[in-house]
Design an enzyme around this catalytic site. Structure first.
Site, PDB file in Angstrom:
ATOM      1  N   HIS A 166      35.252  24.915 -47.147  1.00  0.00           N
ATOM      2  CA  HIS A 166      35.238  26.367 -47.366  1.00  0.00           C
ATOM      3  C   HIS A 166      34.091  27.002 -46.586  1.00  0.00           C
ATOM      4  O   HIS A 166      33.117  26.318 -46.241  1.00  0.00           O
ATOM      5  CB  HIS A 166      34.995  26.653 -48.855  1.00  0.00           C
ATOM      6  CG  HIS A 166      36.151  26.341 -49.749  1.00  0.00           C
ATOM      7  ND1 HIS A 166      36.031  25.544 -50.858  1.00  0.00           N
ATOM      8  CD2 HIS A 166      37.440  26.745 -49.720  1.00  0.00           C
ATOM      9  CE1 HIS A 166      37.211  25.471 -51.478  1.00  0.00           C
ATOM     10  NE2 HIS A 166      38.079  26.181 -50.796  1.00  0.00           N
ATOM     11  N   CYS A 253      30.816  26.273 -56.525  1.00  0.00           N
ATOM     12  CA  CYS A 253      32.199  26.082 -56.984  1.00  0.00           C
ATOM     13  C   CYS A 253      32.320  26.013 -58.495  1.00  0.00           C
ATOM     14  O   CYS A 253      33.398  26.255 -59.030  1.00  0.00           O
ATOM     15  CB  CYS A 253      32.777  24.762 -56.492  1.00  0.00           C
ATOM     16  SG  CYS A 253      32.149  24.178 -54.954  1.00  0.00           S
TER      17      CYS A 253
END
Ligand code: CIR
Length: 258
Positions: A166, A253
């Site tokens: 990401h 996350c």
């Protein structure tokens, strides 16, 4: 810098080791992951956040990575549409929680896909990573929603940048107009208006950290980065993230902060 008061977390489920991963660091130990998660929650509380603790959800092995299901701001929440098929149902599981906490919610719709891990907020500006998980249509929808809400944004194509799942695997906002970046992203024009702090190649995992109110939470084991953060004067909390790293996860996350 936005003041954060709350966060949403979900502990890893018993089948955490069956989640997606692209790294070859071995299988995570679920009981150690639970301990690390408990220390993570304690660190968020130490930074002044009140936690909403959702129950573990074994229907989705990756569901501890709640960040990917939404983008939360001081104005609204935006439900994402995760790019990995096995994670699609995670959004429905978090939607009622967010609807109860935000006056306005928006949603990314098909064929757009967005993972929250691709979205990096720097003040009122958002960097939107286009990745294997977030597609151009998802990025376009998100940019439109953000604009309606009075934010600006820029898309950053990270396809082809080695070693990052990401955008936020390679960039975090330290606050005070400082961005921490891995080398592969440091020359991108979109970041030029910020002071760039480069992460040494051997410490690239440390590029994902959390600035929460006055404090910075970093992954333990990256001494060069730790000493830079200390020199800037931010109080620092270092957490062992070994079991989450095995599943491509990092600090951001594991929570939605707002
Ligand atoms: C996945 O591949 O989707 C999970 N195993 C890891 C997600 C990490 N999330 C994040 O960086 N925001």
């Amino acid at each position: 810098m936005t003041a954060f008061t709350r966060a949403i977390v979900r502990p890893p489920a018993a089948n955490f080791a069956q989640g997606l991963t692209s790294v070859d660091l071995g299988k995570p130990d679920v009981s150690l992951a639970l301990e690390q998660h408990a220390r993570y929650c304690a660190a968020l509380e130490q930074c002044g956040l009140a936690l909403t603790r959702l129950p573990a959800d074994a229907r989705f092995a990756d569901s501890t990575f709640v960040e990917d299901t939404a983008i939360v701001t001081d104005r609204c929440a935006i439900l994402t549409r995760p790019g990995a098929a096995s994670r699609a149902g995670e959004v429905a599981a978090i939607e009622p929680v967010l609807r109860g906490k935000f006056e306005r919610t928006h949603a990314i719709v098909a064929p757009g896909t967005v993972d929250g891990g691709d979205i990096c907020q720097a003040g009122n500006h958002f960097f939107i990573g286009i990745s294997e998980r977030t597609n151009a249509e998802g990025a376009r929808q998100l940019a439109t929603i953000l604009e309606q809400e009075g934010f600006t944004s820029a898309a950053i194509d990270i396809r082809g940048v080695d070693g990052i799942l990401h955008l936020k695997s390679g960039i975090s906002c330290l606050g005070d107009n400082r961005l921490v970046l891995i080398d592969a992203l440091a020359a991108r024009a979109e970041f030029r208006s910020c002071e760039i702090v480069r992460i040494a190649a051997e410490e690239s995992y440390a590029a994902n950290f959390l600035r929460i109110n006055e404090s910075v939470i970093v992954s333990a084991g990256f001494p060069q980065f730790e000493s830079r953060v200390r020199k800037f004067g931010y109080p620092l909390i270092a957490l062992d993230m070994s079991e989450f790293r095995k599943m491509d996860g990092a600090l951001s996350c594991l929570s939605l902060r707002f």
